[in-house]
Enzyme design. Sequence first.
Site, PDB file in Angstrom:
ATOM      1  N   ASP A 204      23.405  11.569  22.742  1.00  0.00           N
ATOM      2  CA  ASP A 204      23.824  10.348  23.413  1.00  0.00           C
ATOM      3  C   ASP A 204      22.906  10.124  24.613  1.00  0.00           C
ATOM      4  O   ASP A 204      22.257  11.056  25.097  1.00  0.00           O
ATOM      5  CB  ASP A 204      25.275  10.482  23.862  1.00  0.00           C
ATOM      6  CG  ASP A 204      25.867   9.164  24.330  1.00  0.00           C
ATOM      7  OD1 ASP A 204      25.267   8.117  24.033  1.00  0.00           O
ATOM      8  OD2 ASP A 204      26.909   9.184  24.997  1.00  0.00           O
TER       9      ASP A 204
ATOM     10  N   GLU B  59      28.355  -2.477  40.853  1.00  0.00           N
ATOM     11  CA  GLU B  59      28.587  -2.752  42.265  1.00  0.00           C
ATOM     12  C   GLU B  59      28.314  -1.516  43.121  1.00  0.00           C
ATOM     13  O   GLU B  59      27.826  -1.628  44.252  1.00  0.00           O
ATOM     14  CB  GLU B  59      30.016  -3.247  42.467  1.00  0.00           C
ATOM     15  CG  GLU B  59      30.276  -4.610  41.819  1.00  0.00           C
ATOM     16  CD  GLU B  59      31.567  -5.246  42.315  1.00  0.00           C
ATOM     17  OE1 GLU B  59      32.475  -4.497  42.715  1.00  0.00           O
ATOM     18  OE2 GLU B  59      31.648  -6.486  42.296  1.00  0.00           O
TER      19      GLU B  59
ATOM     20  N   THR C  95      22.905   5.894  20.660  1.00  0.00           N
ATOM     21  CA  THR C  95      23.661   5.364  21.789  1.00  0.00           C
ATOM     22  C   THR C  95      24.311   4.035  21.454  1.00  0.00           C
ATOM     23  O   THR C  95      23.883   3.327  20.537  1.00  0.00           O
ATOM     24  CB  THR C  95      22.728   5.187  23.011  1.00  0.00           C
ATOM     25  OG1 THR C  95      23.466   4.626  24.090  1.00  0.00           O
ATOM     26  CG2 THR C  95      21.570   4.266  22.684  1.00  0.00           C
TER      27      THR C  95
ATOM     28  N   ASP D 149      24.340   1.730  23.728  1.00  0.00           N
ATOM     29  CA  ASP D 149      23.768   0.820  24.707  1.00  0.00           C
ATOM     30  C   ASP D 149      22.832  -0.196  24.051  1.00  0.00           C
ATOM     31  O   ASP D 149      22.499  -0.101  22.866  1.00  0.00           O
ATOM     32  CB  ASP D 149      23.003   1.619  25.759  1.00  0.00           C
ATOM     33  CG  ASP D 149      23.118   0.986  27.132  1.00  0.00           C
ATOM     34  OD1 ASP D 149      23.393  -0.224  27.191  1.00  0.00           O
ATOM     35  OD2 ASP D 149      22.939   1.696  28.134  1.00  0.00           O
TER      36      ASP D 149
ATOM     37  N   ARG E 169      23.244   0.544  19.877  1.00  0.00           N
ATOM     38  CA  ARG E 169      24.485  -0.158  19.534  1.00  0.00           C
ATOM     39  C   ARG E 169      25.259   0.566  18.436  1.00  0.00           C
ATOM     40  O   ARG E 169      25.792  -0.041  17.515  1.00  0.00           O
ATOM     41  CB  ARG E 169      24.180  -1.583  19.093  1.00  0.00           C
ATOM     42  CG  ARG E 169      23.194  -2.333  19.970  1.00  0.00           C
ATOM     43  CD  ARG E 169      23.791  -2.759  21.278  1.00  0.00           C
ATOM     44  NE  ARG E 169      24.473  -4.037  21.187  1.00  0.00           N
ATOM     45  CZ  ARG E 169      24.943  -4.703  22.237  1.00  0.00           C
ATOM     46  NH1 ARG E 169      24.801  -4.185  23.436  1.00  0.00           N
ATOM     47  NH2 ARG E 169      25.553  -5.841  22.097  1.00  0.00           N
TER      48      ARG E 169
ATOM     49  N   LYS F   4      26.895   7.034  13.442  1.00  0.00           N
ATOM     50  CA  LYS F   4      26.524   8.410  13.757  1.00  0.00           C
ATOM     51  C   LYS F   4      26.769   9.329  12.565  1.00  0.00           C
ATOM     52  O   LYS F   4      25.962  10.222  12.270  1.00  0.00           O
ATOM     53  CB  LYS F   4      27.309   8.899  14.975  1.00  0.00           C
ATOM     54  CG  LYS F   4      26.953   8.163  16.263  1.00  0.00           C
ATOM     55  CD  LYS F   4      27.705   8.739  17.456  1.00  0.00           C
ATOM     56  CE  LYS F   4      27.318   8.023  18.745  1.00  0.00           C
ATOM     57  NZ  LYS F   4      28.003   8.578  19.924  1.00  0.00           N
TER      58      LYS F   4
ATOM     59  N   ASP G  57      30.901  12.620  23.539  1.00  0.00           N
ATOM     60  CA  ASP G  57      31.880  12.800  24.605  1.00  0.00           C
ATOM     61  C   ASP G  57      33.176  12.052  24.330  1.00  0.00           C
ATOM     62  O   ASP G  57      34.229  12.445  24.805  1.00  0.00           O
ATOM     63  CB  ASP G  57      31.311  12.354  25.956  1.00  0.00           C
ATOM     64  CG  ASP G  57      30.782  10.925  25.916  1.00  0.00           C
ATOM     65  OD1 ASP G  57      30.925  10.270  24.869  1.00  0.00           O
ATOM     66  OD2 ASP G  57      30.227  10.468  26.926  1.00  0.00           O
TER      67      ASP G  57
ATOM     68  N   ASN H  71      35.797   8.735  19.809  1.00  0.00           N
ATOM     69  CA  ASN H  71      35.167   8.144  18.636  1.00  0.00           C
ATOM     70  C   ASN H  71      33.999   8.980  18.114  1.00  0.00           C
ATOM     71  O   ASN H  71      33.515   8.743  17.012  1.00  0.00           O
ATOM     72  CB  ASN H  71      34.673   6.730  18.964  1.00  0.00           C
ATOM     73  CG  ASN H  71      33.616   6.730  20.056  1.00  0.00           C
ATOM     74  OD1 ASN H  71      33.677   7.539  20.975  1.00  0.00           O
ATOM     75  ND2 ASN H  71      32.653   5.852  19.962  1.00  0.00           N
TER      76      ASN H  71
END
Length: 1096
Positions: A441, A540, A711, A713, A765, A771, A790, A793
């Site tokens: 990951d 933030e 990943t 992302d 994505r 996986k 982690d 899923n």
Amino acid sequence: MGTEIELDVEGQTEPPICGFKSPTTSKSTTRSPTLTTLNTGTIIGEECNGGADDDATVNVNRNSGDSTTTSASGPGGRPSFTPETAHTLSVPDVCALLNTDPENGIDNDEAARRLQRYGPNKVESAKGLSLWTILMRQVSNSLTLVLVITMVLSFAISDYIEGGVIAAVILLNIVVGFLQDYRAEQTIQALYALSAPTCKVVRSGATSSIKAENLVPGDIVRLNVGDVVPADLRLATSINLSTDEALLTGESLPISKHAEKVMAKDRDVPLGDRTNMVYSASTITRGRATGIVVSTGMGTEVGKIAGLLRDSNGGRNKKRVDQENMGTLRSLFIRARNGTRVLLGLDGTPLQVTLSKFALLLFGLAILLAIIVFSVSKFNVTDEVLIYGICVAVAVIPESLIAVLTIATALGTHAMARGNVVIRKLAALEAVGGVTNICSDKTGTLTQGKMVTKKVWLVDGTEVEVQGTTHPFDPTSGSVIIGNEVFSLADQGVKDPEEAIGEKGENLKEFLESIALCNNSAITKAEETGTYTAIGEPTEIALQTFATRFGMGKPSVLAADDSQSQPLLLAEYPFDSSCKRMTVVYTNTESSSTGGAFAYTKGALEALLPLLVASDEQKAEIVAKAEALAAQGLRVLCVAKRPVDAALFNDNASGTPEKEKESASNIPERSTIEQQLTFLGLAGIYDPPRLESAAAVKKCQAAGITVHMVTGDHVKTATAIAVEIGIIHSDRLQNGTEVMVASAFDALTDAEIDALESLPLVLARCSPSTKVRMVEAMHRRKAFCVMTGDGVNDSPALKKSDVGIAMGLSGSDVAKEAADMVLTDDNFASIVTAIEEGRRLFDNIQKFLLHLLISNIAQVILLLIGLAFKDNAGVSVFPLSPLEILWANLVTSSFLALGLGLEDAQPDVMQRPPHDLQVGIFTRELIIDKFIYGTAMGGLCLAAFTSVAYGMSGADGLGEGCNEDWSDQCGVAFRARATTFATLTFLLLVTAWEAKHFTRSLFNMHPEKYSGPLSVFKTVWQNKFLFGAVSAGFVICFPVIYIPVINHVVFKHNAITWEWGVVAACVVVYVAIVEAWKAVKRRTYKSKLVVPVAGV
């Protein structure tokens, strides 16, 4: 144009993930989702993409155990629901069907009744910590079974000493293995923490804090920033709410939530898109909310996945038996077959399977040798013949192998624990040494898992960059580069970043003020430890930390001094996924008497660009710069401000929540505030790689291991990180299969995936099913892969992979249950350390296996040819007594083998390709070496025996009955046996040092460290345990030979004198043979010893 210019918190970064379907017992064709009220029982879930059968639900009455299909509507004609369809109903409908009140909740008596009925809100652990299961792991291998059979035979012929020694070996193996596995399981249990130990609940109109395990369906829960969601909730109210659902859905970014949404027509929407629901184990990153508990414990989405793992047999080779689809006999046969495979150790890692098959081969060979012994005596099996046959059988079996292997591996796990890796199973350590591919990951493993503002581009063209930060929350970490100047809070030799504000003008100050105020995160420094912590939404936090570097954090900006008044918050327009921006309005910091105020806005560039006061040329320049930042894998935010009339917000100047609520209707529409904005700059934010990731990836590539980034992302972000740490090279990005989006990968058939030249190095994505397909594709290519994970899923992929590695810090309990290893620091470099330790262990296993097998081959040759040595009665004389054989195998060889198991890693251990899994541990070199060295050792032992037995044979010859007891006729036989025993012992001691390296000479084994004629002494001293084992074996040989009674009665040999010359001669000849063979290998196999450096 492909630029990713969205707010970091907007949308999801992972494909849809469906809920898991629980088993049903009826076949209904009812289309509408159904659920009776809470009084009728528990609900079984549904699957996202199902047909008519999938829409049926089952109502389970826990008291009776019966299952029935519910009706299609609830009381009063309202639509009924299951927890999986709560997102399709309005808040009043949910409250009515759960018999609860959204303001007051349920009363304590009703809560007690529901707790009794539905049980505690806890996810049950997988079936892992079973003492019986751990015990069975220790005996489920062929070698242990062979030792048990040998022990039984020894006791059967009343050879209690031999049987007792073998029993002790078996017990040692079981105890050591059991303790190691049990401690590993206990360590994992210590890592498990309650997902939400306490929570705030409304009961009877009063808010109180209770244990999360006491929650029941229908409870009203209050949530704030930083809270862990204690159960599956249907949101009743929400204010600027975002949650981190990474553990469940794999999302790398928080998801905005909206209680007012009702997805009546979107019953099958994926979990990640159910924005009016929050799920157990997710974390509140922004805002506040109240929610209605719709599911608890094993009924939550997390609980369902945990339930699947509890019911799963797991493993690649285990086969599930469905008794409904096969006959009883066939079912029993398959169960018996699978059970036998497990018992014999034929299910497991390559080394486990190889050694188990090897043990069965040795067992067959032992039987064959015993038959040969019996045939020589024409099957007239007397007690002596039977004992001799068992001696030959015992000689071929390396009794200490399993114990040495277990101890060496256990010591390896302790070494790994120091390297931040917890080994759940002993076999996982040696397995990880043979990996060919790593699927890792990105977030938190290859990267730090925390966002950092890396680059800023101001309106005047000034570029600001942060470099060298090691702690994303620490504003003093790293340095700031503005133009060509370097600023740092930590380095006293350079300027303080606060000085840059005065030097670089108002543009930088206005930008910092905007990102500090338009921000709800907080950064704090612990007084005692000096460490920084943060709370809030990751984007933030990154912006707040950046502003704090310059002394412009929110507390500093809001602090009033003599020249400035304290700014007051007049209004906040929270981030909304529909507009992709956030705005706050504060009074002017210059003077409170001016009546002025400023609106500070940040958001996605495409959301702010139309609102900017800028020419087309300026906008084009802004877009071009945003694209350049996005191409570097940065998430780009636009920052702007504008002056507004404070009089529009006078009623809100107090800033209290009560006042805000009263005057909410007086706040101007955000469209009237978010216009005519002045552009201040762009912020490029990303999750930085760990400092050690690039070196670890390079180390893997040099070791012939391919690293894949898998990943959820965005593809650009993943690609940029992959290039930065060296997983792929920028000049290879044009290759269509180097980087793939999961949707494209999933669209390929298995045949098309297998036809690819290589599997993608970056898979973005990803969903859990992607996986799993990746692991399956690797298995079809005969690869041995590691998968990290982690989230809940990730559990299916962890179970499917050869070695599953879970994250100990950020990982879910379910992922830890499914994994073989757990990283306590969530660091990719720790995986590389585990691989290096695994390779060291593999090399050392080969070393002590070679040593043990050389001894066994030598003894078999000695005993078989020894059948020709007859006494005066025509009975074969034992060249070695049974106890001498066991002593050599269990005492002398065991400690030598254990010493070899503690050898340091070879200097080139991570500079050579992985060993061939098809060949396994018994390489061609090891097989040839063991036969050459074993034959030489056996031949020299025969030479020693014959030199004494026939070189000094007197009138009594070899005597009579010398296999059982001492008599005056047995002097020659006992002296010859003692000489043979001493020769075998000393040759084993020398072999231990020679086996430290398969090709290098003992006298020049570490030329990179030692040189000269005395280097051999440094070589043997390097491994102090092995040196001690050799020294002890040398010393203890003398009392065994010379102590009266022990030598005659126990070992069946006698003291020797001149025979030591024979022993010394045999040692010299043996060393010459070994060194000569190594020299031949160095010359013949020189080309094979060159280490290729593998690429990706």
